[in-house]
Design a protein around this motif. Sequence first.
Motif: not given
Length: 407
Positions: A114-126, A159-169
């Motif tokens: 599901v995450p597309q090329p260039g996207d970002i996944v932010v996840y809990d360390e556990l 807040r510090n993610l480079p967001r334009p054009g990227r989906n964030v999960f």
Amino acid sequence: MTPSHLESQLFRALQRRRTLSSFRTLTLPVAGAVDFSSNDFLSLSSSPLLRSAFLSELTASPTFPLGSGGSRLLDGNSSYTLQLESSISTFLCGETGLLFNSGYDANAGFFACVPQPGDIVVYDELIHASVHEGMRLSRAAEKIAFPHNDTVSLEEILRNLPRPGRNVFIAVESLYSMDGDLAPLVEIVAIMRRVFKGEGAHLVVDEAHSTGVYGNYGRGLVCELGLEREVFARLHTFGKALACNGAIVICSPLVREYLINYARTLIFTTALSFPALAAIRAAFRILGSGETVELQTRLHALIKHLHEALSELPESGPLLTIQNPEQQNTPIVALLTDRPRALAKYLQEEGYMVRPIVHPTVPRGKERVRVCLHAGNTEDEIRGLVGRIKEWVESERKKGLVEKAKI
């Protein structure tokens, strides 16, 4: 016969695990032991209630083929499967859903495609290993961990993610299986609104351990908090409180179609058999009818009793510490100890089935004995367990004093 080069490598790897006390083996349940270990939170696996519903479901379709015959995309689909997906999705207050053979397959398949090329996944360390497996195969450009349940750190990262054009999960679990604490879902949703203004952020919640335990009729924590519309996708598994196997991803019709086309863990595996589907349908029927409400209520009463009993244990430093003592509404309790195998063995000898959890399942320095409560446990069993824990602590303290005296 001389071992091959590969066999020698495998042997050395296993020897390293033995040396580090992290070697895994398969064991059998001990007959007559009191279960404080399994994920059978509602005690449905031994319940006449579920057994009767399951047998009725089988009897209602006596000519249904036992095996599915293939993958969902070939010969493994059926109207029974589609109706089951639809009824589960409705019960869980979702638009639609897609069945997978396991929660592992669902998470791995979802995060791999599901995450597309260039996207970002932010996840809990556990987050669970299955999400890590999916991220490993993912085309996402970045995978960023945030400290466990730390919403301040999460907001700073977002807040510090480079967001334009990227989906964030944002990937979290509602109830964490090893620490036994709940994700601060309300705060996470509030952060997403502040940072993203409703655009570009996608919250994915793994409800594996909360299904059947939280929410009206056991619908899970997302439904309990009324956050269904704030969550992009939810995973509900059937192998824990529901005593079946398999899982469903609750999502939009578009995401469902995408998973059917791109989730390799769905495409290239044989679909669930009819008996497996019948068991799932039986479990959701007794959930939906309210027949498990009493079990859920009893479980939460026992949870309160366990936490009250554990709070009376003396402070014991590295010998024994309750992880997250403020989280007193969870059926999973982690007893942190630098001697997890010794404590588990001491409890098992008295007939209490618990498991030591060591590295690499948990980080070094966070070894523990994991206690899981079930609706079928009793207050006497809880008192006996806690009393035995107290005996062990006192015994280990005396041993320590003797050793110091010798020095």
